[in-house]
Write a protein that holds these residues in place. Structure first.
Motif, mmCIF file in Angstrom:
data_model
loop_
_atom_site.group_PDB
_atom_site.id
_atom_site.type_symbol
_atom_site.label_atom_id
_atom_site.label_comp_id
_atom_site.label_asym_id
_atom_site.label_seq_id
_atom_site.Cartn_x
_atom_site.Cartn_y
_atom_site.Cartn_z
ATOM 1 N N GLU A 73 8.074 -1.887 4.619
ATOM 2 C CA GLU A 73 6.966 -1.211 5.272
ATOM 3 C C GLU A 73 5.972 -0.779 4.214
ATOM 4 N N HIS A 74 4.689 -0.851 4.563
ATOM 5 C CA HIS A 74 3.654 -0.401 3.646
ATOM 6 C C HIS A 74 3.536 1.108 3.717
ATOM 7 N N SER A 75 3.236 1.727 2.589
ATOM 8 C CA SER A 75 3.049 3.172 2.578
ATOM 9 C C SER A 75 1.717 3.516 3.234
ATOM 10 N N VAL A 97 -2.068 1.545 3.166
ATOM 11 C CA VAL A 97 -2.816 1.203 4.379
ATOM 12 C C VAL A 97 -4.184 1.875 4.344
ATOM 13 N N SER A 98 -4.227 3.142 3.955
ATOM 14 C CA SER A 98 -5.509 3.852 3.850
ATOM 15 C C SER A 98 -6.410 3.197 2.815
ATOM 16 N N SER A 106 -11.131 0.150 1.392
ATOM 17 C CA SER A 106 -11.675 -0.964 0.628
ATOM 18 C C SER A 106 -12.471 -1.896 1.532
ATOM 19 N N PHE A 107 -11.947 -2.186 2.699
ATOM 20 C CA PHE A 107 -12.642 -3.054 3.646
ATOM 21 C C PHE A 107 -13.951 -2.425 4.105
ATOM 22 N N ILE A 108 -13.892 -1.168 4.501
ATOM 23 C CA ILE A 108 -15.095 -0.472 4.967
ATOM 24 C C ILE A 108 -16.121 -0.370 3.846
ATOM 25 N N GLY A 109 -15.676 -0.061 2.632
ATOM 26 C CA GLY A 109 -16.585 0.030 1.491
ATOM 27 C C GLY A 109 -17.260 -1.291 1.174
#
Length: 92
Positions: free
Chosen positions: A8-10, A14-15, A20-23
């Motif tokens: 599982e990703h922490s 995920v945040s 990064s995507f939004i930026g």
């Protein structure tokens, strides 16, 4: 169905990926808006960016789905092989 082999990703990771995507989208849109071009050229470039984002998301989902289906197929084949070996062992 949960897969114990997958990690599982922490929540921090995920945040980070969302930020990064939004930026990156914000910087690309800002760069397009500040280009010294006519509005129709900026609109065309923005449509291209949006289509690129959509296709990248679609490709990553497709790659993940293919990978997951192969893992399931391999588990089914392993179960069939195990069942066949159990029949052979009990027949001796």
């Amino acid at each position: 169905m949960s897969n114990p082999a997958s990690a599982e990703h922490s929540s921090a990771w995920v945040s980070f990926t969302y930020a990064s995507f939004i930026g990156s989208v914000a910087m690309m849109v800002g760069g397009i808006l500040y280009l010294p071009l006519e509005i129709w050229v900026k609109g065309y470039m923005l449509m291209g960016v949006m289509m690129l984002i959509q296709s990248a998301i679609t490709v990553t989902k497709t790659v993940r789905d293919v990978h997951e289906s192969r893992k399931l197929l391999n588990r089914i084949e392993d179960a069939k092989t195990e069942q066949l070996l159990m029949r052979i062992d009990t027949g001796k």
